[in-house]
Design an enzyme around this catalytic site. Sequence first.
Site, mmCIF file in Angstrom:
data_model
loop_
_atom_site.group_PDB
_atom_site.id
_atom_site.type_symbol
_atom_site.label_atom_id
_atom_site.label_comp_id
_atom_site.label_asym_id
_atom_site.label_seq_id
_atom_site.Cartn_x
_atom_site.Cartn_y
_atom_site.Cartn_z
ATOM 1 N N GLY A 1 123.788 -55.925 41.349
ATOM 2 C CA GLY A 1 123.529 -57.095 40.523
ATOM 3 C C GLY A 1 122.127 -57.634 40.609
ATOM 4 N N GLY B 1 119.291 -50.639 35.943
ATOM 5 C CA GLY B 1 118.377 -50.787 37.067
ATOM 6 C C GLY B 1 117.358 -49.671 37.122
ATOM 7 C CE LYS C 1 116.764 -50.240 46.154
ATOM 8 N NZ LYS C 1 117.198 -49.890 44.814
ATOM 9 C CB ALA D 1 123.875 -49.620 45.125
ATOM 10 C CD GLU E 1 125.036 -53.086 37.371
ATOM 11 O OE1 GLU E 1 123.918 -52.579 37.222
ATOM 12 O OE2 GLU E 1 125.318 -53.830 38.342
#
Length: 264
Positions: free
Chosen positions: A122, A48, A148, A110, A130
């Site tokens: 995800g 990510g 987040k 995350a 992961e």
Amino acid sequence: DSLVNSLSSLAVDTSEGTQDASALKKAVGYLAVDTYVKSNMRVGLGTGSTATFVVERLGAKLKNGGLNGCIGYPTSQKTLEQAQSLGIPIGSIDELAAAHEKLDVCIDGADSVDSAKQLVKGGGGALLREKMVAMSSSQLIIVADASKRCDHIGPHFMLPIEIVPFSYKRTMQLIEALPSIITAKGETILRLGSSSNNKVDGSDPAITDNGNYIVDVKFQSGVVDPRALAKEVNAVVGVVEHGLFIDMATTVLIAEQNGSITTL
């Protein structure tokens, strides 16, 4: 508890009082490597936009001698390619498993983090690997920017669920019929185009590194009991894995807009 750490040592300019997301992600990713990775460690490498900076920092420190003997364990093909391009040695979790050993640490990003350190992951399509790498690690360090953080799992970010392609429409129906999904007014959306984001950027189903599809669940209300939801989703035949990471994060580092780090 909440500890506040300065980012001044990482040359993050906080003179304006706020930072763009990329600068915050870089700062917290670098800080995680500097704080939690020591020489000769086996390190799980996340996937990510924030984890990219973790891999970047690890590669740089191995190259300049700041760290020695570390081995990386990537969570996706994309991360594997980045790690290899930076000269990070790559290890096999199966070899560790054969010796009944674990990774020393896994550092990953995350998509949602609540106050209890429950996560949604995800968004980048790598949730299965992961979670497998995180479960093979002694500690999971999560790095994220302040966007987040959320009060409740659900409306903040769609929940990714990896499913097998066979009979995928039926699997989506079974997911939508789950009590926790109904209560939180969730609807299933098949991810199209690239698996590395939940935007529609193609007409064909997104394919994960494992050859599966991803269904994103869009919630109108907060999920009352994430543990119950995880258990329900796991019981659906056709589901490979979901993006709820329950009671898995050892530490969460959140880069705030003012340049400080909040530690959960």
